[in-house]
Enzyme design. Structure first.
Site, PDB file in Angstrom:
ATOM      1  N   VAL A 175      40.991  13.940  52.425  1.00  0.00           N
ATOM      2  CA  VAL A 175      41.921  13.278  51.509  1.00  0.00           C
ATOM      3  C   VAL A 175      42.560  12.067  52.166  1.00  0.00           C
ATOM      4  O   VAL A 175      42.637  10.979  51.575  1.00  0.00           O
ATOM      5  CB  VAL A 175      43.001  14.270  51.026  1.00  0.00           C
ATOM      6  CG1 VAL A 175      44.040  13.545  50.171  1.00  0.00           C
ATOM      7  CG2 VAL A 175      42.364  15.399  50.238  1.00  0.00           C
TER       8      VAL A 175
ATOM      9  N   ARG B  94      45.187  14.607  65.020  1.00  0.00           N
ATOM     10  CA  ARG B  94      45.135  15.524  66.164  1.00  0.00           C
ATOM     11  C   ARG B  94      44.337  14.922  67.310  1.00  0.00           C
ATOM     12  O   ARG B  94      44.716  15.029  68.472  1.00  0.00           O
ATOM     13  CB  ARG B  94      44.513  16.854  65.733  1.00  0.00           C
ATOM     14  CG  ARG B  94      44.548  17.927  66.810  1.00  0.00           C
ATOM     15  CD  ARG B  94      43.942  19.231  66.294  1.00  0.00           C
ATOM     16  NE  ARG B  94      44.659  19.702  65.119  1.00  0.00           N
ATOM     17  CZ  ARG B  94      44.253  20.721  64.364  1.00  0.00           C
ATOM     18  NH1 ARG B  94      43.123  21.351  64.654  1.00  0.00           N
ATOM     19  NH2 ARG B  94      44.963  21.095  63.307  1.00  0.00           N
ATOM     20  N   ARG B  95      43.210  14.281  66.980  1.00  0.00           N
ATOM     21  CA  ARG B  95      42.359  13.683  68.006  1.00  0.00           C
ATOM     22  C   ARG B  95      42.131  12.214  67.659  1.00  0.00           C
ATOM     23  O   ARG B  95      41.429  11.885  66.698  1.00  0.00           O
ATOM     24  CB  ARG B  95      41.016  14.424  68.091  1.00  0.00           C
ATOM     25  CG  ARG B  95      41.165  15.881  68.530  1.00  0.00           C
ATOM     26  CD  ARG B  95      39.801  16.545  68.735  1.00  0.00           C
ATOM     27  NE  ARG B  95      39.034  16.606  67.504  1.00  0.00           N
ATOM     28  CZ  ARG B  95      39.174  17.565  66.589  1.00  0.00           C
ATOM     29  NH1 ARG B  95      40.058  18.528  66.756  1.00  0.00           N
ATOM     30  NH2 ARG B  95      38.427  17.554  65.497  1.00  0.00           N
TER      31      ARG B  95
ATOM     32  N   ASP C  29      45.048  30.410  46.700  1.00  0.00           N
ATOM     33  CA  ASP C  29      45.191  29.004  46.310  1.00  0.00           C
ATOM     34  C   ASP C  29      45.785  28.891  44.912  1.00  0.00           C
ATOM     35  O   ASP C  29      46.739  28.138  44.684  1.00  0.00           O
ATOM     36  CB  ASP C  29      43.819  28.326  46.366  1.00  0.00           C
ATOM     37  CG  ASP C  29      43.847  26.895  45.872  1.00  0.00           C
ATOM     38  OD1 ASP C  29      44.222  26.005  46.655  1.00  0.00           O
ATOM     39  OD2 ASP C  29      43.497  26.659  44.683  1.00  0.00           O
TER      40      ASP C  29
ATOM     41  N   LYS D 243      49.626  27.388  43.468  1.00  0.00           N
ATOM     42  CA  LYS D 243      49.753  26.414  42.379  1.00  0.00           C
ATOM     43  C   LYS D 243      50.537  26.995  41.205  1.00  0.00           C
ATOM     44  O   LYS D 243      51.316  26.280  40.565  1.00  0.00           O
ATOM     45  CB  LYS D 243      48.358  25.971  41.934  1.00  0.00           C
ATOM     46  CG  LYS D 243      47.605  25.218  43.018  1.00  0.00           C
ATOM     47  CD  LYS D 243      46.145  25.007  42.653  1.00  0.00           C
ATOM     48  CE  LYS D 243      45.400  24.270  43.749  1.00  0.00           C
ATOM     49  NZ  LYS D 243      43.951  24.147  43.478  1.00  0.00           N
TER      50      LYS D 243
ATOM     51  N   GLY E  47      38.631  17.493  45.512  1.00  0.00           N
ATOM     52  CA  GLY E  47      37.800  16.410  46.027  1.00  0.00           C
ATOM     53  C   GLY E  47      38.645  15.318  46.629  1.00  0.00           C
ATOM     54  O   GLY E  47      39.802  15.096  46.229  1.00  0.00           O
TER      55      GLY E  47
END
Length: 437
Positions: free
Chosen positions: A11, A42-43, A199, A203, A305
């Site tokens: 995202v 993070r990296r 999930d 919501k 998506g």
């Protein structure tokens, strides 16, 4: 307007690309250009393809980024509870506006975020947290504030909807449909959060909070997944003119003392093919809202998506940026109603119960007696042909019973009693029935 982005995965990277490709239009809509001032990852050295940003904007210190005085808007695309909660609370208390797609955090501790936003005077927007690109939360939060929402029913998880749609179309079992969803990229390597309903429950909590002006958390949501749905259940639903969907249902109710309540639940259910949600297939999402004045409204579209979610994120970025330029703040959290959350046992629903029984006189009367004992009225009974196909059980028969509306606790007690009845070899399946089937 200077933006700090937390996370640059599926995202986050789409947010960067859309912000770059639509920069002129976004600037015109806001009244000032958007600039990515920093991206916390993070990296730092990880290959992220060709992102249209200066590599110097990447940092491994999100706390330092959100504390910077030159940051106007913080966009969080990391997910999870911690450390995301700490980052966002820090940003909000410092007066920055926050845009997040973090449904788990909002359902677990959204109140803390709203309190921090009120303290700092910034905006907290989260359209992308439910149903991807579908404009849903803003209408609930703003457009329907002049109305009284009575119920919200939705398909809010694309993975489970794809699985159930595939089972209905091909007659496949759960395991086969899950394997197909995984191969096509609709299911994660670990699909637990989706198929066990976590999930959707997060919501559902967010939708109920907005619809009923009450703080509802994930712990308030009754949750069941789809792992126990069988091909036989799907076939039985078809015989009734129904289909099976994983639904989130949030509804107003009335307690015994006459006070208003809200019930919030997530579980698979049969719905009639005539219901607007029945035709929602594949990985799409849809939410059906019922309100006293507006009547019935339906919101439909892709629910997940990178690009659809990023579209919703950028819509929020535009809104909070315009507010900051105008020196105003969006309406704060509306939780004035503070309705009590009704236990699942008090929720009114219907059951579809499939029984494997001994095929002899008096069995139906005995079964009906159990329903009567628990105050549950039978709507329909369908008896299959003798012989279940199970070795050594040539005298079996199948009974499929659909009840009238009753409290869930009474229905559950009925099923438990049926399991102890001598004439009942097994309770093959139990599914709730919603809608007008």
């Amino acid at each position: 307007m200077r933006v700090a982005l937390l996370g640059c995965g599926t995202v986050g990277s789409e947010v960067v690309r859309l912000l770059h490709s639509q920069s002129a239009d976004l600037a015109a809509r806001i009244g000032a250009p958007l600039e990515i001032a920093g991206i916390a990852v993070r990296r730092i050295g990880r290959d992220r393809g060709e992102l249209p940003v200066d590599p110097a904007v990447f940092t491994a210190d999100p706390f330092d980024l959100v504390k910077r005085d030159d940051i106007d808007v913080v966009v969080e695309c990391v997910g999870g509870i911690e450390p995301a909660r700490s980052w966002l609370v820090e940003a909000l208390r410092a007066g920055k506006s926050v845009v997040t797609a973090n449904k788990a955090l909002l359902a677990e501790d959204g109140g803390t975020l709203h309190d921090a936003a009120a303290q700092g005077g910034g905006d907290l927007y989260y359209e992308a947290a439910v149903a991807g690109a579908i404009p849903l939360l803003r209408p609930l939060r703003e457009s329907l504030h002049g109305d009284r929402v009575t119920q919200v029913t939705g398909i809010v998880n694309g993975t489970t909807n794809f699985i159930l749609s595939a089972m209905g179309a091909t007659g496949a079992g759960f395991a086969e449909a899950l394997a197909e969803a995984t191969d096509l990229g609709y299911a994660e390597a670990d699909p637990t959060a989706d198929v066990e309903g976590f999930d959707a429950a997060a919501k559902a909590a967010i939708l109920a909070s907005l619809a009923f002006h009450t703080r509802v958390g994930a712990a308030d949501v009754h949750r069941e997944g789809i792992t126990e749905v069988t091909a036989a259940d799907v076939a039985s639903a078809k015989a009734m003119g129904c289909t099976i969907k994983l639904l989130c249902i949030a509804a107003r109710g009335t307690a015994a003392d006459g006070g208003e309540t809200v019930s919030v639940r997530v579980h698979p259910a049969m719905i009639p093919l005539s219901h607007p949600l029945a035709s929602v297939g594949d990985a799409f999402n849809a939410v059906f809202v019922e309100a006293e004045a507006a009547g019935q409204l339906m919101f439909y579209g892709p629910g997940a998506g990178g690009a659809p979610t990023a579209s919703a994120v950028l819509g929020d970025v535009v809104a909070v940026s315009r507010n900051r330029l105008a020196g105003v703040r969006a309406a704060s959290e509306s939780a004035y109603a503070d309705l009590a959350v009704r236990p699942m046992g008090e929720a009114l629903t219907r059951y579809h119960i499939s029984l494997d029984v001994t095929d002899r006189p008096g069995v139906l009367a005995a079964v009906a007696g159990v329903f009567a004992e628990h105050g549950v009225s039978i709507a329909t009974v369908r008896q299959g042909a003798a012989g279940s196909g199970v070795a050594g059980r040539d005298e079996d028969a199948d009974l499929v019973i659909v009840t009238h509306v009753a409290p869930d606790a009474a229905l559950a007690a009925t099923v438990q009693a049926l399991r102890g009845l001598d004439a009942v070899r097994s309770v093959a399946s139990v599914l709730r029935v919603e809608g007008s089937a």
